[in-house]
Scaffold this motif. Structure first.
Motif, PDB file in Angstrom:
ATOM      1  N   THR A 203      -1.906  22.040 -50.434  1.00  0.00           N
ATOM      2  CA  THR A 203      -1.913  23.033 -51.509  1.00  0.00           C
ATOM      3  C   THR A 203      -0.665  23.890 -51.471  1.00  0.00           C
ATOM      4  OG1 THR A 203      -4.330  23.133 -51.642  1.00  0.00           O
ATOM      5  CG2 THR A 203      -3.127  25.059 -52.416  1.00  0.00           C
ATOM      6  N   ASP A 204      -0.288  24.367 -50.298  1.00  0.00           N
ATOM      7  CA  ASP A 204       0.835  25.297 -50.202  1.00  0.00           C
ATOM      8  C   ASP A 204       2.162  24.625 -50.509  1.00  0.00           C
ATOM      9  OD1 ASP A 204       1.762  27.977 -49.647  1.00  0.00           O
ATOM     10  OD2 ASP A 204       2.668  27.163 -47.833  1.00  0.00           O
ATOM     11  N   ILE A 205       2.370  23.411 -50.023  1.00  0.00           N
ATOM     12  CA  ILE A 205       3.639  22.726 -50.268  1.00  0.00           C
ATOM     13  C   ILE A 205       3.827  22.452 -51.753  1.00  0.00           C
ATOM     14  CG2 ILE A 205       4.784  20.487 -49.976  1.00  0.00           C
ATOM     15  CD1 ILE A 205       3.913  20.595 -47.034  1.00  0.00           C
ATOM     16  N   PHE A 260      -3.259  28.431 -66.000  1.00  0.00           N
ATOM     17  CA  PHE A 260      -4.145  27.336 -65.601  1.00  0.00           C
ATOM     18  C   PHE A 260      -4.383  27.356 -64.102  1.00  0.00           C
ATOM     19  CE2 PHE A 260      -4.806  22.979 -64.096  1.00  0.00           C
ATOM     20  CZ  PHE A 260      -5.878  22.580 -64.884  1.00  0.00           C
ATOM     21  N   TYR A 261      -3.331  27.533 -63.335  1.00  0.00           N
ATOM     22  CA  TYR A 261      -3.456  27.504 -61.882  1.00  0.00           C
ATOM     23  C   TYR A 261      -4.110  28.761 -61.306  1.00  0.00           C
ATOM     24  CZ  TYR A 261      -0.895  23.154 -61.232  1.00  0.00           C
ATOM     25  OH  TYR A 261      -0.532  21.831 -61.231  1.00  0.00           O
ATOM     26  N   SER A 262      -4.209  29.788 -62.102  1.00  0.00           N
ATOM     27  CA  SER A 262      -4.798  31.039 -61.611  1.00  0.00           C
ATOM     28  C   SER A 262      -6.323  31.058 -61.713  1.00  0.00           C
ATOM     29  CB  SER A 262      -4.225  32.229 -62.390  1.00  0.00           C
ATOM     30  OG  SER A 262      -4.701  32.235 -63.734  1.00  0.00           O
ATOM     31  N   ARG A 263      -6.910  30.048 -62.330  1.00  0.00           N
ATOM     32  CA  ARG A 263      -8.368  30.072 -62.536  1.00  0.00           C
ATOM     33  C   ARG A 263      -9.017  28.794 -62.001  1.00  0.00           C
ATOM     34  NH1 ARG A 263      -6.220  29.132 -67.832  1.00  0.00           N
ATOM     35  NH2 ARG A 263      -6.819  27.063 -68.618  1.00  0.00           N
ATOM     36  N   ASP A 264     -10.314  28.935 -61.744  1.00  0.00           N
ATOM     37  CA  ASP A 264     -11.185  27.797 -61.405  1.00  0.00           C
ATOM     38  C   ASP A 264     -10.719  26.983 -60.190  1.00  0.00           C
ATOM     39  OD1 ASP A 264     -12.649  28.505 -63.663  1.00  0.00           O
ATOM     40  OD2 ASP A 264     -11.483  27.181 -64.972  1.00  0.00           O
ATOM     41  N   GLY A 265      -9.956  27.591 -59.312  1.00  0.00           N
ATOM     42  CA  GLY A 265      -9.492  26.866 -58.131  1.00  0.00           C
ATOM     43  C   GLY A 265      -8.558  25.718 -58.441  1.00  0.00           C
ATOM     44  N   ASN A 266      -7.880  25.769 -59.594  1.00  0.00           N
ATOM     45  CA  ASN A 266      -7.060  24.641 -60.026  1.00  0.00           C
ATOM     46  C   ASN A 266      -5.867  24.367 -59.115  1.00  0.00           C
ATOM     47  OD1 ASN A 266      -8.448  23.717 -62.350  1.00  0.00           O
ATOM     48  ND2 ASN A 266      -7.677  25.453 -63.517  1.00  0.00           N
ATOM     49  N   ARG A 267      -5.382  25.378 -58.412  1.00  0.00           N
ATOM     50  CA  ARG A 267      -4.199  25.150 -57.585  1.00  0.00           C
ATOM     51  C   ARG A 267      -4.519  24.427 -56.281  1.00  0.00           C
ATOM     52  NH1 ARG A 267      -2.276  28.462 -53.479  1.00  0.00           N
ATOM     53  NH2 ARG A 267      -3.680  30.103 -52.742  1.00  0.00           N
ATOM     54  N   TYR A 268      -5.797  24.404 -55.904  1.00  0.00           N
ATOM     55  CA  TYR A 268      -6.166  23.786 -54.634  1.00  0.00           C
ATOM     56  C   TYR A 268      -6.237  22.266 -54.763  1.00  0.00           C
ATOM     57  CZ  TYR A 268      -7.295  28.554 -53.346  1.00  0.00           C
ATOM     58  OH  TYR A 268      -7.214  29.902 -53.102  1.00  0.00           O
ATOM     59  N   ASN A 269      -5.639  21.592 -53.792  1.00  0.00           N
ATOM     60  CA  ASN A 269      -5.667  20.124 -53.745  1.00  0.00           C
ATOM     61  C   ASN A 269      -5.164  19.481 -55.023  1.00  0.00           C
ATOM     62  OD1 ASN A 269      -6.900  20.098 -51.108  1.00  0.00           O
ATOM     63  ND2 ASN A 269      -8.833  20.615 -52.101  1.00  0.00           N
ATOM     64  N   CYS A 270      -4.179  20.099 -55.657  1.00  0.00           N
ATOM     65  CA  CYS A 270      -3.610  19.534 -56.886  1.00  0.00           C
ATOM     66  C   CYS A 270      -2.284  18.860 -56.577  1.00  0.00           C
ATOM     67  CB  CYS A 270      -3.409  20.632 -57.935  1.00  0.00           C
ATOM     68  SG  CYS A 270      -2.587  20.032 -59.433  1.00  0.00           S
TER      69      CYS A 270
END
Length: 307
Positions: A203-205, A260-270
């Motif tokens: 997620t972080d990378i 988009f990435y700020s909601r619903d956990g979208n940034r995790y494991n994307c």
């Protein structure tokens, strides 16, 4: 403004690695595994130093010589082991081990943007260089903030692991659990932390890389007046969320992508990526029909495979 020789954006990676960061992630996961292997070895050795005074062969129970002083020292040793493996850097210039991965993700995303925008626009190629961007104050501040975010996460993971290990060891001592069974529980607890560490690394990378691209797109628009949109390319994996896959081929503003990435956990494991593309005077993306067809086909094939 007029465009010279309109070209498609250079999309990095593959449909399975839209950010082009797979190599960096592999190196990060290798180091995470090495660190957790070392941590497990140290923690089990610390646990093994607790005296065992008696063994009941029939019930499989033991009595540990766990005085308050022994327990305090055990927890101090575990705390030191966690700090050694989850915080300490191995190079003199890096006090925190995760910083190089933050730096490399930032550099990779910025380099991708610079190369893409330079081939899309001669104005950009003349006015900006990768060296200028990475030496800028805004870039350095962005990397600093990304480092803080990483430090907060790994510090939190260390604290969570310390609490979990204290609970496992405490229960093992009180219940008189056989040392082998207790060691297995300790290893299992550390494996859960390892899994969280691996998920965070991915997620972080990708998040750090994407944010570098958004920032360069915004700076280019503001400073050079070039109209830019972000072409969304979905990572069409079996695990890809449908809400992510259906964005494949869409063009969004950086504000829309951030939302988009700020909601619903979208940034995790994307694993999805966004690539800069030029917009015409009416705000429409400058993309060839061939590229549009390729992206449409990718999504149709993924959808068919899911159904």
């Amino acid at each position: 403004m007029p465009f010279e020789r309109p070209r498609n954006p250079a999309i990095p990676g593959t449909p399975r690695d839209r950010t082009g960061s797979a190599g960096l992630l592999r190196r990060a996961l290798t180091q995470i595994n090495q660190r957790f292997d070392g941590l497990r070895k140290d923690v089990l050795a610390i646990f093994g130093h607790i005296p065992v005074f008696a063994l009941n062969d029939e019930a499989g129970l033991v009595r540990y010589g766990i005085t308050p002083e022994v327990m305090d020292q055990t927890m101090l040793d575990i705390q030191a082991a966690l700090a050694r493996w989850l915080q300490d850097g191995r190079e003199a210039r890096y006090l925190f081990w995760w910083n190089p991965f933050v730096d490399q993700a930032s550099q990779l995303g910025t380099a991708q943007s610079a190369a893409n925008l330079a081939q899309l626009s001669s104005i950009y190629a003349t006015a900006r260089s990768l060296d200028q961007v990475v030496r800028s104050e805004s870039y350095r501040v962005r990397v600093g903030l990304a480092r803080i975010k990483g430090y907060e996460h790994w510090t939190g993971l260390k604290g969570e692991a310390q609490s979990k290990l204290a609970g496992i060891i405490g229960r093992a001592v009180v219940d008189g659990l056989n040392p082998r069974a207790a060691a297995k529980l300790i290893a299992e607890g550390l494996d859960i932390s390892r899994g969280k560490a691996r998920q965070y690394a991915q997620t972080d990378i990708t998040d750090t890389l994407r944010q570098s691209r958004w920032a360069e797109a915004e700076a280019t628009s503001e400073e050079l007046g070039i109209k830019i949109g972000m072409l969304w390319t979905s990572a069409l994996l079996p695990t890809t969320r449908r809400t992510h896959a259906t964005r494949n081929g869409g063009v969004y503003s950086t504000d829309e992508v951030r939302a988009f990435y700020s909601r619903d956990g979208n940034r995790y494991n994307c694993h999805c990526g966004q690539t800069e593309c030029l917009l015409d005077t009416n705000g429409r993306p400058v993309l060839t029909d061939r590229l549009r067809k390729t992206i449409d086909t990718e999504l149709k094939n993924w959808t068919a495979a899911k159904n």
